[in-house]
Motif scaffolding. Structure first.
Motif, PDB file in Angstrom:
ATOM      1  N   LEU A 292      34.122  16.909 -10.598  1.00  0.00           N
ATOM      2  CA  LEU A 292      32.918  17.594 -10.127  1.00  0.00           C
ATOM      3  C   LEU A 292      33.267  18.635  -9.067  1.00  0.00           C
ATOM      4  O   LEU A 292      32.687  19.728  -9.035  1.00  0.00           O
ATOM      5  N   ALA A 293      34.260  18.332  -8.227  1.00  0.00           N
ATOM      6  CA  ALA A 293      34.698  19.289  -7.204  1.00  0.00           C
ATOM      7  C   ALA A 293      35.333  20.519  -7.857  1.00  0.00           C
ATOM      8  O   ALA A 293      35.113  21.655  -7.423  1.00  0.00           O
ATOM      9  N   GLU A 296      32.538  22.621  -9.367  1.00  0.00           N
ATOM     10  CA  GLU A 296      31.790  23.333  -8.323  1.00  0.00           C
ATOM     11  C   GLU A 296      32.582  24.542  -7.826  1.00  0.00           C
ATOM     12  O   GLU A 296      32.023  25.607  -7.576  1.00  0.00           O
ATOM     13  N   GLN A 297      33.900  24.376  -7.696  1.00  0.00           N
ATOM     14  CA  GLN A 297      34.747  25.489  -7.254  1.00  0.00           C
ATOM     15  C   GLN A 297      34.776  26.604  -8.294  1.00  0.00           C
ATOM     16  O   GLN A 297      34.716  27.789  -7.957  1.00  0.00           O
ATOM     17  N   LEU A 299      32.460  27.261 -10.497  1.00  0.00           N
ATOM     18  CA  LEU A 299      31.137  27.891 -10.567  1.00  0.00           C
ATOM     19  C   LEU A 299      30.919  28.885  -9.432  1.00  0.00           C
ATOM     20  O   LEU A 299      30.088  29.792  -9.554  1.00  0.00           O
ATOM     21  N   ALA A 300      31.662  28.739  -8.348  1.00  0.00           N
ATOM     22  CA  ALA A 300      31.519  29.650  -7.210  1.00  0.00           C
ATOM     23  C   ALA A 300      31.937  31.072  -7.574  1.00  0.00           C
ATOM     24  O   ALA A 300      31.584  32.038  -6.881  1.00  0.00           O
ATOM     25  N   GLN A 326      35.485  12.618 -14.056  1.00  0.00           N
ATOM     26  CA  GLN A 326      35.229  12.035 -12.732  1.00  0.00           C
ATOM     27  C   GLN A 326      35.544  10.547 -12.767  1.00  0.00           C
ATOM     28  O   GLN A 326      35.103   9.837 -13.663  1.00  0.00           O
ATOM     29  N   ARG A 336      22.983  16.760 -10.550  1.00  0.00           N
ATOM     30  CA  ARG A 336      23.966  17.429  -9.694  1.00  0.00           C
ATOM     31  C   ARG A 336      24.356  18.794 -10.257  1.00  0.00           C
ATOM     32  O   ARG A 336      24.417  19.788  -9.532  1.00  0.00           O
ATOM     33  N   ILE A 337      24.635  18.830 -11.550  1.00  0.00           N
ATOM     34  CA  ILE A 337      25.028  20.092 -12.179  1.00  0.00           C
ATOM     35  C   ILE A 337      23.871  21.087 -12.127  1.00  0.00           C
ATOM     36  O   ILE A 337      24.064  22.287 -11.870  1.00  0.00           O
ATOM     37  N   ASP A 339      21.543  21.305  -9.875  1.00  0.00           N
ATOM     38  CA  ASP A 339      21.417  21.801  -8.490  1.00  0.00           C
ATOM     39  C   ASP A 339      22.479  22.854  -8.186  1.00  0.00           C
ATOM     40  O   ASP A 339      22.200  23.856  -7.515  1.00  0.00           O
ATOM     41  N   ILE A 340      23.696  22.643  -8.688  1.00  0.00           N
ATOM     42  CA  ILE A 340      24.791  23.583  -8.427  1.00  0.00           C
ATOM     43  C   ILE A 340      24.563  24.907  -9.144  1.00  0.00           C
ATOM     44  O   ILE A 340      24.813  25.981  -8.601  1.00  0.00           O
ATOM     45  N   THR A 341      24.086  24.839 -10.384  1.00  0.00           N
ATOM     46  CA  THR A 341      23.974  26.047 -11.212  1.00  0.00           C
ATOM     47  C   THR A 341      22.653  26.788 -11.050  1.00  0.00           C
ATOM     48  O   THR A 341      22.523  27.920 -11.508  1.00  0.00           O
TER      49      THR A 341
END
Length: 435
Positions: A292-293, A296-297, A299-300, A326, A336-337, A339-341
């Protein structure tokens, strides 16, 4: 003399609920430009022009419009049926399209000579002979007999396909001898050959009959244009036997390589050069894998959605496939995904856990006792063993969770009433004892 070899357009494909119409429209415009730029004499589409046997109306419109538009180039069009195509659908306009310099061969024909196409250049001079063979359905070539083993059926079908190729090639050679000068002989096919590298979107087409056709059984044609495999590649380490691959990625695992069409140039009767022309990517797509980390990186790096007051030309939305590896159990992975996207110019079409992770979760469950888990824990871990990445599966997941909550509530309500009844009975028993 030049030809462009392409295949596997799959017009009308529904990709995780998304239409590919715009991508196909832009590809066709680009292809017409390449035909003009390279002065191409013939375009060969080696099967799977449509994604299904009953394509939507917009897919048929794209197909018909392309046939109209290619007339301005003077290029001969040869369309072969694939395993996804309906013989009836392709064949219904066959005679009409002959008037538009387009030859359509939807399926196996009664006579091998009917598969031979004499191609003429823009000056109406013969420039090539094509053995135009489409996807060959087993029922068109062989009849099953009682007592035959699977290997017997495969051997028989392979021999029949090889025989048909040879009949067509012999007829092409006969016609070639009648020409003022030798012409190149080009063969086509829509099948799996030994050693071809496939992708997720390729469906096996000879299940139970022929696994793969041996390339050594092809005739000695100057070029063999194949379809069905979506990755562009050479076969049997040859220059002249090739799969062009699909022009757009039809699954996320096709993103690793370039998409192309092949431009084959002939010097009189000999193959001079085969050049891959890379097809532009008309829809941004990406496949992300990792923890997941890591996700997230990664996707940044994507752009954020602009606000209403910002640029009139917002960044193109990227279609994503995310596979999370994970170690820890994540019951809220979807949230979670999301929220990130949410602020990014991306759309997650596929979200899944790595297979190894799902297997680890199963093994972890085997080592736990029910006393260590709540009812919700058991339910969530059972759901983790399933793949709910598809949009329709997400809807099913929502229904299952809702029904589960209702059942738990009913059980808890009954349990509460039972406890009350037991308490009443217990109190009544004590009162009787005192009396």
């Amino acid at each position: 003399m030049r030809i462009i070899h392409t295949s596997d357009w799959h017009l009308g494909q529904n990709f995780y609920g998304k239409s590919r119409a715009q991508e196909h429209r832009l590809f066709m415009q680009w292809l017409l430009e390449q035909i003009q730029l390279n002065d191409v004499d013939a375009l060969i589409i080696a099967g799977d022009i449509f994604d299904t046997g009953t394509p939507p109306s917009y897919a048929r419109s794209l197909y018909n419009q392309f046939i109209v538009d290619i007339q301005t180039t003077g290029c001969k069009l040869i369309v072969l049926g694939g395993n996804h195509d309906s013989v009836a659908t392709l064949g219904e306009s066959k005679q009409l399209l002959e008037c538009l310099n387009a030859t359509v061969i939807p399926g196996a024909l009664d006579d091998a000579s009917e598969h031979i196409v004499l191609v003429q250049d823009k000056q109406q001079n013969p420039c090539a002979i094509v053995c135009a063979l489409p996807y060959l359905r087993p029922r068109d070539l062989v009849l099953s007999q009682s007592g035959e083993s699977s290997s017997d059926k495969q051997r028989k079908l392979g021999n029949e396909i090889a025989s048909l190729y040879q009949q067509c090639f012999s007829e092409a050679q006969r016609i070639n001898k009648q020409q003022p000068q030798p012409l190149p002989i080009i063969a086509t096919g829509h099948l799996t050959t030994v050693g071809a590298s496939t992708s997720e979107s390729v469906r096996d087409i000879y299940i139970g009959s022929l696994d793969a056709f041996n390339a050594t059984l092809f005739p000695d044609a100057d070029y063999i244009a194949l379809g069905h495999i979506h990755r562009p590649q050479k076969i049997a380490k040859t220059e002249h036997i090739r799969y062009s691959g699909s022009p757009i990625p039809l699954s996320f695992d096709e993103l690793s390589g370039e998409k192309s069409v092949f431009l084959a140039e002939f010097n009189q009767a000999s193959l001079a050069e085969v050049k891959a022309i890379e097809v532009p990517r008309f829809q941004a797509m990406a496949s992300l894998k990792g923890s997941l980390a890591d996700i997230e990186q990664a996707l940044a790096e994507f752009e954020c959605k602009p606000s209403d007051a910002e640029s009139m030309t917002p960044p193109k939305t990227t279609w994503l496939s995310i596979e999370v590896a994970q170690q820890d159990f994540l019951s809220d992975l979807q949230t979670r995904i999301a929220d990130i996207t949410e602020p990014l110019a991306v759309e997650v079409l596929q979200l899944k856990r790595a297979r190894s992770q799902r297997q680890q979760q199963i093994e972890q469950l085997d080592n736990e006792t029910l006393s260590e888990l709540s009812v919700d824990d058991v339910f969530e871990r059972r759901l983790a063993q399933e793949d709910f990445s598809e949009p329709e599966q997400q809807a099913r997941l929502s229904r299952v969770k809702s029904q589960f909550k209702q059942v738990v509530a009913q059980v808890e309500d009954r349990s509460s009433n039972l406890d009350t009844d037991i308490s009443k009975v217990s109190k009544l028993g004590l009162a009787e004892d005192k009396a």
